[in-house]
Design a protein around this motif. Structure first.
Motif, short mmCIF file in Angstrom:
data_model
loop_
_atom_site.label_atom_id
_atom_site.label_comp_id
_atom_site.label_asym_id
_atom_site.label_seq_id
_atom_site.Cartn_x
_atom_site.Cartn_y
_atom_site.Cartn_z
N THR A 93 47.13 28.30 28.34
CA THR A 93 46.26 29.03 29.26
C THR A 93 45.90 30.40 28.72
OG1 THR A 93 47.18 27.88 31.19
CG2 THR A 93 46.07 29.99 31.59
N HIS A 94 46.90 31.12 28.19
CA HIS A 94 46.64 32.44 27.63
C HIS A 94 45.70 32.36 26.44
CE1 HIS A 94 50.74 33.03 29.53
NE2 HIS A 94 49.97 33.88 30.18
N ILE A 95 45.90 31.35 25.61
CA ILE A 95 45.04 31.17 24.43
C ILE A 95 43.60 30.87 24.86
CG2 ILE A 95 44.65 29.76 22.38
CD1 ILE A 95 47.69 29.34 22.26
N ASP A 96 43.45 30.07 25.91
CA ASP A 96 42.12 29.74 26.40
C ASP A 96 41.37 31.00 26.84
OD1 ASP A 96 42.47 27.06 25.94
OD2 ASP A 96 42.98 26.56 28.02
N PHE A 97 42.05 31.89 27.51
CA PHE A 97 41.39 33.11 27.98
C PHE A 97 40.98 34.01 26.83
CE2 PHE A 97 43.17 32.11 32.20
CZ PHE A 97 42.06 32.39 32.98
N LEU A 98 41.70 33.96 25.72
CA LEU A 98 41.35 34.78 24.58
C LEU A 98 39.96 34.46 24.05
CD1 LEU A 98 44.60 35.01 22.38
CD2 LEU A 98 43.45 36.87 23.60
N SER A 99 39.54 33.23 24.20
CA SER A 99 38.24 32.82 23.65
C SER A 99 37.08 33.58 24.26
CB SER A 99 38.04 31.31 23.85
OG SER A 99 37.97 30.99 25.23
N SER A 100 37.27 34.15 25.44
CA SER A 100 36.19 34.89 26.10
C SER A 100 36.37 36.40 25.98
CB SER A 100 36.12 34.51 27.58
OG SER A 100 37.30 34.88 28.26
N ALA A 101 37.33 36.84 25.18
CA ALA A 101 37.70 38.26 25.14
C ALA A 101 36.72 39.09 24.32
CB ALA A 101 39.10 38.42 24.57
N GLY A 102 36.40 40.26 24.87
CA GLY A 102 35.74 41.30 24.09
C GLY A 102 36.79 42.30 23.64
N SER A 103 37.73 42.58 24.54
CA SER A 103 38.89 43.42 24.26
C SER A 103 40.08 42.88 25.03
CB SER A 103 38.63 44.88 24.65
OG SER A 103 37.64 45.47 23.83
N VAL A 104 41.27 43.25 24.59
CA VAL A 104 42.50 42.74 25.21
C VAL A 104 43.46 43.91 25.47
CG1 VAL A 104 44.53 41.26 24.90
CG2 VAL A 104 42.30 40.51 24.07
N VAL A 105 44.06 43.91 26.65
CA VAL A 105 45.16 44.83 26.96
C VAL A 105 46.38 43.98 27.25
CG1 VAL A 105 46.05 46.61 28.51
CG2 VAL A 105 43.61 46.57 27.94
N VAL A 106 47.47 44.23 26.51
CA VAL A 106 48.74 43.56 26.77
C VAL A 106 49.71 44.59 27.32
CG1 VAL A 106 50.65 42.21 25.83
CG2 VAL A 106 48.35 41.92 24.89
N VAL A 107 50.29 44.30 28.46
CA VAL A 107 51.27 45.20 29.08
C VAL A 107 52.67 44.71 28.79
CG1 VAL A 107 52.14 46.15 31.24
CG2 VAL A 107 49.67 45.87 30.90
N VAL A 108 53.52 45.62 28.34
CA VAL A 108 54.96 45.40 28.20
C VAL A 108 55.64 46.38 29.14
CG1 VAL A 108 56.96 45.63 26.68
CG2 VAL A 108 54.88 44.52 25.84
N CYS A 109 56.38 45.88 30.10
CA CYS A 109 57.00 46.73 31.12
C CYS A 109 58.51 46.60 31.07
CB CYS A 109 56.47 46.36 32.50
SG CYS A 109 57.13 47.38 33.83
N THR A 110 59.19 47.64 30.59
CA THR A 110 60.65 47.60 30.47
C THR A 110 61.27 48.85 31.07
OG1 THR A 110 60.49 48.53 28.22
CG2 THR A 110 60.63 46.13 28.43
N THR A 111 60.82 49.19 32.28
CA THR A 111 61.45 50.28 33.01
C THR A 111 62.86 49.86 33.42
OG1 THR A 111 60.37 49.44 35.00
CG2 THR A 111 59.28 51.26 33.84
N GLU A 112 63.64 50.82 33.84
CA GLU A 112 65.05 50.53 34.14
C GLU A 112 65.21 49.49 35.24
OE1 GLU A 112 67.68 54.39 33.01
OE2 GLU A 112 66.33 54.66 34.71
N ASN A 113 64.33 49.48 36.24
CA ASN A 113 64.46 48.49 37.30
C ASN A 113 64.16 47.08 36.81
OD1 ASN A 113 61.56 49.37 37.24
ND2 ASN A 113 61.37 47.78 38.80
N VAL A 114 63.43 46.96 35.68
CA VAL A 114 63.14 45.65 35.11
C VAL A 114 64.27 45.20 34.19
CG1 VAL A 114 61.58 44.35 33.59
CG2 VAL A 114 60.64 45.94 35.30
N THR A 115 64.71 46.07 33.30
CA THR A 115 65.72 45.68 32.31
C THR A 115 67.08 45.45 32.94
OG1 THR A 115 66.14 48.02 31.81
CG2 THR A 115 64.55 46.87 30.42
#
Length: 211
Positions: A112-134
């Protein structure tokens, strides 16, 4: 796992009316306008990457990949709202075509993620590792950065995506924040933020677009 689209409407995707704080102002809008201004910082970014984001054709899409994580502490987000929906809405104020696609860190990249890439002009990937997550998963950082690397590799390997610019938004705080930032040195475009409240995410969108 589906995308989230953003429209200016008083109804949610399920068709139920949104809770209104004052006449004509949605709960989400009020949250974005409230309290602190956020603390997003542009750590590094090639000039061409920012120029690409800021000069996208209106027909092109920004694909926003965000991890499935709990709500940030002490927020007033609706229980069923994705914590990164405010980021998608903030980006959509600056570019109208946003496709928001969550990812499960432990599951990684899917067709699914790969399929969406085909329509991308730009991409933002979020990595969230705040203390409440880790505190819930010590593997969260590794799983999320692996996802970011896999997306980057797909963009680099696909000749139809040569014009796509990719930016990593790292949201981290606490004792591990510097280690987390050091661990993503290979990403040429990096924005950091210490929280993912609506105000902080609005600030991140402002940093990306300069407005």
């Amino acid at each position: 796992m589906g995308e989230r689209k953003f429209r200016t409407s008083s109804k949610s995707q399920t068709g139920h009316s949104r809770k209104m704080t004052t006449p004509g102002v949605s709960t989400l809008t009020a949250l974005l306008q409230s309290a602190s201004t956020g603390n997003a910082s542009l750590v590094r970014c090639p000039a061409g990457t920012l120029e690409r984001f800021r000069s996208l054709n209106q027909a092109e899409y920004i694909i926003l990949f965000t991890p499935v994580v709990p709500h940030p502490p002490s927020t007033e987000l609706q229980r069923d709202m994705d914590p990164f929906e405010p980021l998608g809405r903030s980006l959509s104020k600056r570019h109208r075509r946003i496709r928001h696609v969550p990812y499960v860190p432990s599951r990684g990249i899917t067709p699914t993620h790969i399929d969406f890439l085909s329509s991308a002009g730009s991409v933002v990937v979020v990595v969230c590792t705040t203390e409440n997550v880790t505190v819930q998963s010590t593997l969260g950082y590794d799983d999320q950065t692996k996802f970011a690397r896999d997306i980057t590799r797909k963009v680099q390997e696909d000749k139809t995506l040569t014009s796509v610019s990719l930016l990593l938004l790292l949201i981290t705080n606490g004792a591990g924040s510097q280690v987390h930032e050091d661990g993503v040195r290979e990403f040429p475009a990096l924005i950091t933020c210490s929280s993912y409240t609506p105000a902080a995410l609005e600030d991140a969108a402002r940093v990306i677009f300069g407005v």
